[in-house]
Design an enzyme around this catalytic site. Sequence first.
Site, PDB file in Angstrom:
ATOM      1  CG  LEU A 146       9.622 -17.040  -3.993  1.00 38.60           C
ATOM      2  CD1 LEU A 146       9.335 -17.103  -2.493  1.00 38.60           C
ATOM      3  CD2 LEU A 146      10.167 -15.666  -4.355  1.00 38.60           C
ATOM      4  CG  HIS A 202      -0.156   1.996  -9.336  1.00 38.74           C
ATOM      5  ND1 HIS A 202      -0.375   1.580  -8.051  1.00 38.74           N
ATOM      6  CD2 HIS A 202      -1.268   2.712  -9.680  1.00 38.74           C
ATOM      7  CE1 HIS A 202      -1.560   2.010  -7.635  1.00 38.74           C
ATOM      8  NE2 HIS A 202      -2.120   2.693  -8.611  1.00 38.74           N
ATOM      9  CG  ASP A 258      -2.086   0.923   1.068  1.00 35.51           C
ATOM     10  OD1 ASP A 258      -2.367   1.357  -0.076  1.00 35.51           O
ATOM     11  OD2 ASP A 258      -2.728   1.248   2.076  1.00 35.51           O
TER      12      ASP A 258
HETATM   13  C1  FPP Z   1      -1.984  -0.001  -3.368  1.00 36.07           C
HETATM   14  O1  FPP Z   1      -1.528   1.321  -3.318  1.00 36.07           O
HETATM   15  C2  FPP Z   1      -1.429  -0.673  -4.518  1.00 36.07           C
HETATM   16  C3  FPP Z   1      -2.149  -1.170  -5.571  1.00 36.07           C
HETATM   17  C4  FPP Z   1      -3.621  -1.101  -5.661  1.00 36.07           C
HETATM   18  C5  FPP Z   1      -1.469  -1.795  -6.713  1.00 36.07           C
HETATM   19  C6  FPP Z   1      -0.290  -2.659  -6.428  1.00 36.07           C
HETATM   20  C7  FPP Z   1       0.473  -2.796  -7.680  1.00 36.07           C
HETATM   21  C8  FPP Z   1       1.813  -2.750  -7.785  1.00 36.07           C
HETATM   22  C9  FPP Z   1       2.751  -2.688  -6.642  1.00 36.07           C
HETATM   23  C10 FPP Z   1       2.386  -2.706  -9.143  1.00 36.07           C
HETATM   24  C11 FPP Z   1       2.921  -3.886  -9.799  1.00 36.07           C
HETATM   25  C12 FPP Z   1       2.548  -5.233  -9.308  1.00 36.07           C
HETATM   26  C13 FPP Z   1       2.957  -6.365  -9.914  1.00 36.07           C
HETATM   27  C14 FPP Z   1       2.632  -7.662  -9.291  1.00 36.07           C
HETATM   28  C15 FPP Z   1       3.740  -6.347 -11.167  1.00 36.07           C
HETATM   29  P1  FPP Z   1      -2.589   2.504  -3.398  1.00 36.07           P
HETATM   30  O2  FPP Z   1      -2.718   2.924  -4.818  1.00 36.07           O
HETATM   31  O3  FPP Z   1      -3.867   2.101  -2.739  1.00 36.07           O
HETATM   32  O4  FPP Z   1      -1.865   3.633  -2.573  1.00 36.07           O
HETATM   33  P2  FPP Z   1      -2.555   4.789  -1.720  1.00 36.07           P
HETATM   34  O5  FPP Z   1      -3.147   4.125  -0.493  1.00 36.07           O
HETATM   35  O6  FPP Z   1      -1.403   5.674  -1.384  1.00 36.07           O
HETATM   36  O7  FPP Z   1      -3.584   5.450  -2.582  1.00 36.07           O
END
Ligand code: FPP
Length: 251
Positions: free
Chosen positions: A132, A38, A21
């Site tokens: 893994l 992201h 997050d």
């Molecule tokens: C949460 O942060 C994150 C996500 C909804 C997306 C997770 C995706 C990645 C880490 C990118 C790539 C993943 C792979 C497996 C290649 P948020 O957007 O909710 O953050 P915020 O709480 O600050 O809004």
Amino acid sequence: MTADPATAAAQVPRHLAIIMDGNGRWAQRRRRPRAIGHRAGARAVNLSIDFCLQRGIGALTLFAFSSENWGRPEEEVGALMKLFLNALEREVDELDRRGVRVRFIGERELFAEAIRERMALAEAQTSANTRLQLNIAASYGGRQDIAAAARALAVEVAAGRLRPEDIDEAAVGARVALADLPPPDLFIRTGGDQRVSNFLLWQLAYTELWFTETLWPDVDAGVLQQAPDDYAGRERRFGLTSAQIGAEASA
Ligand code: FPP
């Protein structure tokens, strides 16, 4: 698989689950679009895989996209889909070379065909790897996971293959995602919020939880290592008493 109290905290976690997050806030603090966060988060994904490989952690489950994330602005969902497709196109050979087995959990039928095809290819290409087990939760929701298990049981009862009185925790547990792996020993959530957000609800029943304020794209091995270090000092009792755990460990 049931958790074994004797394999408690003094060891390396066998299975690590992470809610990654803070990507959006990371970008917003830099006055950049959320998609940039992201993309930075994808680098931290690679880092967390390296971390597990180096520490001998056998399974890593990452929450990449929740069932609820489909409701985000179209532009952000589109950017995430592009990122997933790019990662699938670019990273799988290297993961395979490093002995990583990749698997996806969640409602994959909701993804575009190009992504579904790449998911299937990644799973097939890496299926013999054992160093893994990398599980990517994509369009995943813990409630939906449990509901699907309940539906599968109902189908078996209706077909006469199972009696309602045979439905117990083991029967449900065998039908939720990741049933072939030990449940996560350790859960990490970055980004400061302290909640489980519909991730692996069944599987996290006795998982040790660890939270950090660090935003996911800022995570490095030093931050990640704090979690297993903290875990190593915990006593996992699984509903028993401390004395019982001590007796089992020395038996
Ligand atoms: C949460 O942060 C994150 C996500 C909804 C997306 C997770 C995706 C990645 C880490 C990118 C790539 C993943 C792979 C497996 C290649 P948020 O957007 O909710 O953050 P915020 O709480 O600050 O809004």
